[in-house]
Design a protein around this motif. Structure first.
Motif, PDB file in Angstrom:
ATOM      1  N   SER A 153       0.814  -1.223   0.000  1.00 17.48           N
ATOM      2  CA  SER A 153       0.000   0.000   0.000  1.00 17.48           C
ATOM      3  C   SER A 153       0.845   1.269   0.000  1.00 17.48           C
ATOM      4  O   SER A 153       0.760   2.085   0.897  1.00 17.48           O
ATOM      5  N   ASN A 154       1.712   1.423  -1.008  1.00 18.49           N
ATOM      6  CA  ASN A 154       2.417   2.703  -1.170  1.00 18.49           C
ATOM      7  C   ASN A 154       2.637   2.961  -2.657  1.00 18.49           C
ATOM      8  O   ASN A 154       2.046   2.300  -3.506  1.00 18.49           O
ATOM      9  N   SER A 176      -4.071   0.398  -3.371  1.00 21.14           N
ATOM     10  CA  SER A 176      -3.938   0.297  -1.918  1.00 21.14           C
ATOM     11  C   SER A 176      -4.653  -0.924  -1.354  1.00 21.14           C
ATOM     12  O   SER A 176      -4.271  -1.450  -0.313  1.00 21.14           O
TER      13      SER A 176
END
Length: 318
Positions: free
Chosen positions: A160-161, A167
């Motif tokens: 999630s980056n 995400s």
């Protein structure tokens, strides 16, 4: 030996292996043989369907073998290719010692987790289900035990980056990303391994965890669980075994969902949101049903579904 002159035999079955096989060929490391599983009945008509990697291999002009068993005859045919290296990616069968011992440089397995965490059949689904922020790919030197061999290379992936723009990935999205990473890592690892630049690192058995073969029941929703878990379950189990519940004794598949936070009600009870969507109370918070499919019907938004099923509001799901 120049690594591009090696005779590679590739063992694989699923789309994960197909992605890796294509990258190998693009890198000039085309296998002399692909070993995969037999065609299997699929779909409502149960028509014989080839595994994804067979389709890819035939497109690339690579010889394919589909043995039912890795018996003496199969071993003889593999040995006749005079293999220097095996590459294994989502094959689905355990390779016996007699086969693993054939190639001079051993058998390299591409596994979609950071071993020793998440050994076994469903590492990608389990990572999503457990809400992991990080996963990755391991290239390991295979031995007779499942996902037990020494590690040659690993690459992490933050889920999630900015490295991975989704995400909240579904299983297919994370699967494809890990296959691409695994293919790139394999292409980098093979020459270093062949040239003796890599020292295998044994796995830490004390940190080993295991995943299981998914069954249909793994997709059934327990509405007493928190909404955050159920939302992850929807993404992890898509498209198979699929996430489902029962509405008036009929199967209701949940294809896409979201969480409604800071709301509480009787778990399993369906309600309508202010913007006309269908939702269900969970053990904590609630689940917004974005896309669903009633047994015998087609996929649709919950708004569309409510147009013909107003009576489901207030119903307790099973």
């Amino acid at each position: 030996m120049a690594y591009r002159e090696m005779k590679i035999v590739f063992f694989g079955t699923s789309e994960f292996g197909s992605i890796i096989l294509e990258k190998l060929v693009q890198a000039g490391l085309s296998p002399v043989l692909v070993v995969t599983t037999p065609d299997n009945p699929a779909g409502r008509k149960q028509e014989l369907t080839p595994p994804p990697i067979k389709v890819t291999a035939q497109k690339l002009g690579i010889l394919v073998m589909q043995p039912e068993k890795l018996d003496q005859d199969t071993r003889y045919k593999i040995q006749n290719t005079n293999p220097d290296l095996f590459v294994v990616a989502s094959y689905g069968k355990i390779l016996p010692k007699e086969i693993l011992d054939m190639p001079k440089f051993g058998a390299l397995n591409v596994h979609p987790s950071l071993l020793p965490k998440y050994r076994g059949a469903s590492p990608i689904q389990t990572a999503i289900l457990n809400g992991e922020d990080e996963t990755g790919v391991t290239i390991m030197l295979m031995d007779e035990k499942m996902d037990h061999g020494a590690i040659l290379a690993q690459q992490e992936l933050r889920i999630s980056n900015d490295e991975f723009l989704i995400s909240k990935p579904t299983y297919p999205e994370l699967h494809n990303k890990l296959a691409e990473i695994g293919a790139e890592l394999l292409v980098k690892t093979i020459p270093d391994w062949i040239e003796g630049k890599i020292k295998p690192v044994p796995q830490n058995e004390g940190k080993a965890t295991y995943t299981h073969i998914l069954k249909k029941e793994d997709g059934r929703i327990d509405w007493n669980k928190e909404a955050v878990y159920i939302e992850r379950q929807v993404r992890a189990m898509y498209p198979w075994p699929g996430t489902y519940t029962f509405l008036k004794s009929k199967i209701l598949k949940i294809l896409k969902a979201d969480i409604i936070k800071n709301i509480q009600g009787e778990p399993r009870k369906a309600f309508q949101t202010a913007d006309g969507k269908l939702a269900v109370y969970a053990g904590k918070d609630a689940i917004l049903l974005e896309e669903i499919q009633m047994e015998g019907g087609k996929p649709m938004s919950s708004k569309e579904f409510l147009l013909g099923h107003r009576d489901c509001i207030g119903t307790t799901l099973e």
